[in-house]
Design an enzyme around this catalytic site. Structure first.
Site, PDB file in Angstrom:
ATOM      1  N   ASP A 157       0.866  -1.169   0.077  1.00 17.54           N
ATOM      2  CA  ASP A 157       0.069   0.015  -0.094  1.00 17.54           C
ATOM      3  C   ASP A 157       0.853   1.299  -0.329  1.00 17.54           C
ATOM      4  OD1 ASP A 157       0.895   0.550   2.696  1.00 17.54           O
ATOM      5  OD2 ASP A 157      -0.865  -0.727   3.601  1.00 17.54           O
ATOM      6  N   LYS A 193      -4.459   3.407  -1.605  1.00 14.91           N
ATOM      7  CA  LYS A 193      -5.201   4.477  -1.869  1.00 14.91           C
ATOM      8  C   LYS A 193      -4.120   5.663  -1.580  1.00 14.91           C
ATOM      9  CE  LYS A 193      -9.308   2.399   0.079  1.00 14.91           C
ATOM     10  NZ  LYS A 193      -8.663   1.057   0.200  1.00 14.91           N
ATOM     11  N   MET A 231      -5.358   8.823  11.050  1.00 12.99           N
ATOM     12  CA  MET A 231      -6.047   9.307   9.836  1.00 12.99           C
ATOM     13  C   MET A 231      -7.392  10.577  10.039  1.00 12.99           C
ATOM     14  SD  MET A 231      -7.346   5.760   7.976  1.00 12.99           S
ATOM     15  CE  MET A 231      -7.620   4.743   9.608  1.00 12.99           C
TER      16      MET A 231
END
Ligand code: SAH
Length: 263
Positions: free
Chosen positions: A49, A71, A185
């Site tokens: 990732d 992402k 996040m």
């Protein structure tokens, strides 16, 4: 480096058709586990990732196929279903598959969902934990997760929820525990989260620290207090990925970091 065989029994072989879900830690390759290095040296296909540090991918064996599946910038560039399908297809064609994720695969890393998909397909897999950024980044900044003087629990929370997950996080209730909260996040939702913490009874004076790009050359650490947290992240142009620590432990940094040698 020598690994005495009586202390380090032989590393398990990565078998063809097997998937290893491995944590890559916060970034610095020296913080990898030995099993993670072993997997990097063995895998035929590495699916990583966006959080996996490029220095770590350089440990891959010659000829390994390295695929990005993650992402970027908060916008999904790969759907979880596509990632699962890729991993499953690679395993089915007899590859030794390394699914490499930043931090720990089972901490806000969707490792659980991927493991579940592998179980459904009957594909053998192994889990190799990694150092999660929420604990490692503060530690390296001089912030202990617990001390007897400050807290008996620590909360790891995700500021950003999966799309379609409408269940509101009980931020006020978390704040009311009086225990430090470590946010992953959280930059995009920070304003709402801080407001909820204050409503939940947290003092505006509560120490806070923001650690972005931990262990990389771009690492930035901002020391502030809850009342100024949002303004401080804006003033310093803090960018993701960042870990935010709110609680008395964040204030210990000023003392501990004074003679702490950087890694
Ligand atoms: N599985 C990962 C977390 C993935 S969620 C882990 O255990 O660390 C993604 C979030 O992790 C980012 O938004 C950020 O909050 C945090 N993160 C990951 N790597 C980081 C780093 N090097 N520095 C600061 N935060 C990081």
């Amino acid at each position: 480096m020598i690994f005495p065989p009586d202390i380090f029994p032989e590393f398990p072989d990565m078998a063809p058709g097997e998937v290893w879900l491995v944590g890559a830690g916060p970034g610095d390759p020296r913080l990898l586990t030995l099993l993670a290095v072993h997997a990097l040296r063995s895998a035929d296909t590495i699916v990583h990732d966006a959080l996996v540090d490029p220095r770590i991918l350089r440990l891959a064996r010659d000829g390994a196929e390295i695929r990005f599946a993650g992402k970027r910038g908060g916008r999904p560039s790969a759907q979880q279903r596509d990632i699962n399908e890729l991993i499953i297809a690679e395993a089915r064609r007899g590859c030794r598959v390394l699914r490499l994720k930043g931090g720990d695969p089972f901490v806000f890393g969707r490792g659980g969902e991927e493991a579940h998909a592998l179980v459904r397909e009957g594909i053998p897999f192994r889990i190799v934990p990694g150092l999660t950024s929420g604990l490692a980044a503060p530690a390296l900044a001089g912030i202990p997760a617990t001390t007897r003087e400050t807290n008996h629990a620590v909360i790891l929370a995700a500021g950003h929820r999966a799309e379609g997950d409408s269940a509101a996080c009980a931020w006020e209730a978390l704040a009311a525990t009086g225990q430090p909260i470590i946010l992953y996040m959280a930059l995009a939702q920070l304003e709402e989260i801080v407001a909820a913490f204050l409503r939940g009874g947290m003092s505006p004076e509560t120490p806070a620290a923001v650690i972005s790009h931990a262990t990389s050359d771009d690492e930035r650490i901002v020391d502030t207090r809850l009342a100024d947290l949002v303004a401080a992240t804006r003033a310093d142009h803090v960018e993701a990925p960042a870990i935010i620590v709110v609680g008395a432990i964040a204030g210990l940094r000023t003392v501990l970091a004074s003679t702490m040698v950087k890694p």
